[in-house]
Write an enzyme that holds these catalytic residues in place. Structure first.
Site: not given
Ligand code: CTP
Length: 319
Positions: A132, A241, A276, A293
């Site tokens: 992202n 995710t 986060y 998710h």
């Molecule tokens: N991740 C994690 N713990 C967090 C944040 C993120 O394990 N506190 C991991 C997840 O596998 C996530 C990836 O890092 O898919 C990338 O983070 P993010 O950009 O937040 O991805 P998504 O949640 O998949 O994207 P979106 O919010 O657009 O759905």
């Protein structure tokens, strides 16, 4: 013949939010972890029954033409037309064609990376995947700089680039894209209808400014195939995710897979607060019940794979 046990229980894991970080203590610790080559190969073979990362990483030019209608994967009643810009940016051959790497890093976006000092280690891997469009320059010590593939959910344009409301934000996004410097930009354009304009804006910027990136747009079947694989292994995810998608794809072309920044819990292993995301102020509510998710469930599966040597999870400091 040893079985791959990804989720020990046959029912969906119940997540007790009160004490999650303690439950998720990672063993073996870094120094004792050993790669299990046999298991990694078995997982690759199993996943290949559901999808082939080489093909599913992107739709190719030959398979679509401008004006074609696509039904969004999660909003089947909504459609989009393949624009000329999207068509122009489709790759002719898979960006992963015949690619094999000794070690790969997948960098998730958890705040657990802050003060980890993992940047130099991450940069030693042959192929580095990021999620992202997360910023790297200001966090290089903890997250590294090397980027071979970076994902971009259309929602990122809204949450990190203010929907390009003015020239300043457009310029910010443009600079970030320029900094990718030849790496793969992976855009899930066909998932959900909300991203239509955002994908178009990014496509337009790339073409107009001749940005040096190799664009890829995941196949229409990828998400269901990935979900199918995990469901078959009793990991009851709703929608994978980005991080889990990347791991699933990476099993195809990476010999050893190292995960950093995967920690979907508000406290670390020593009970200290964890952001986060390492780079913004999004809160944990973001992964609430409303979110599609099931990150803690995914984490449990990844932890089990770590314990068996199929991948290595780093959730603390690097040595
Ligand atoms: N991740 C994690 N713990 C967090 C944040 C993120 O394990 N506190 C991991 C997840 O596998 C996530 C990836 O890092 O898919 C990338 O983070 P993010 O950009 O937040 O991805 P998504 O949640 O998949 O994207 P979106 O919010 O657009 O759905």
């Amino acid at each position: 013949r040893a079985e791959v046990v990804i989720n020990g229980s046959s029912s969906p894991a119940v997540v007790d939010r009160s004490n999650e970080s303690i439950k998720h203590n990672i063993q073996p610790a870094s120094a004792k972890w050993r790669h299990n080559q046999t298991l990694s190969l078995r997982i690759r073979k199993q996943i290949l029954k559901f999808l082939d990362a080489e093909k599913d990483i992107s739709v190719l030019k030959g398979t679509l033409k401008p004006g074609d209608i696509i039904h969004y994967i999660f909003d089947r009643d909504s459609t989009m037309n393949v624009s000329q810009n999207l068509y122009d940016l489709l790759p002719r051959t898979s960006p992963l064609k015949n690619k094999h790497f000794g070690t790969c890093a997948i960098v998730g976006n958890s705040g657990v990376l802050l003060n980890s000092g993992c940047g130099p280690e991450i940069d030693t891997h042959s192929f580095v995947i990021r999620c992202n469009l997360a910023p790297v320059q200001e966090y290089a010590r903890d997250v590294g700089l090397k980027t071979d593939l970076v994902t971009m959910n259309p929602s990122v344009i809204q949450r990190a680039f203010e929907d390009l409301v003015n020239a300043t934000w457009r310029e910010k996004l443009l600079q970030r894209l320029h900094s990718l410097n030849g790496s793969i930009l992976w855009i899930p354009a066909f998932m959900a209808r909300g991203g239509k304009e955002r994908v178009e804006w990014v496509n337009e910027l790339i073409l107009k400014h001749r940005v040096n990136v190799r664009t890829a747009y995941p196949s229409l079947r990828l998400l269901h195939a990935v979900r199918g694989y995990w469901l078959t292994n009793k990991v009851h995810i709703k929608r994978p995710t980005t991080g889990l998608l990347m791991y699933t794809l990476a099993t195809r072309f990476c010999n050893q897979i190292y995960l950093y920044g995967f920690w979907p819990f508000p406290l670390d292993q020593n009970q200290n607060p964890v952001k986060y995301h390492y780079y913004d102020s999004l809160k944990y509510g973001y992964t609430s019940q409303a979110s599609p998710h099931t990150m803690p469930l995914e984490f449990k599966a990844l932890k089990s794979l770590h314990e068996q040597g199929a991948l290595k999870l780093t959730v603390g400091q690097c040595d």
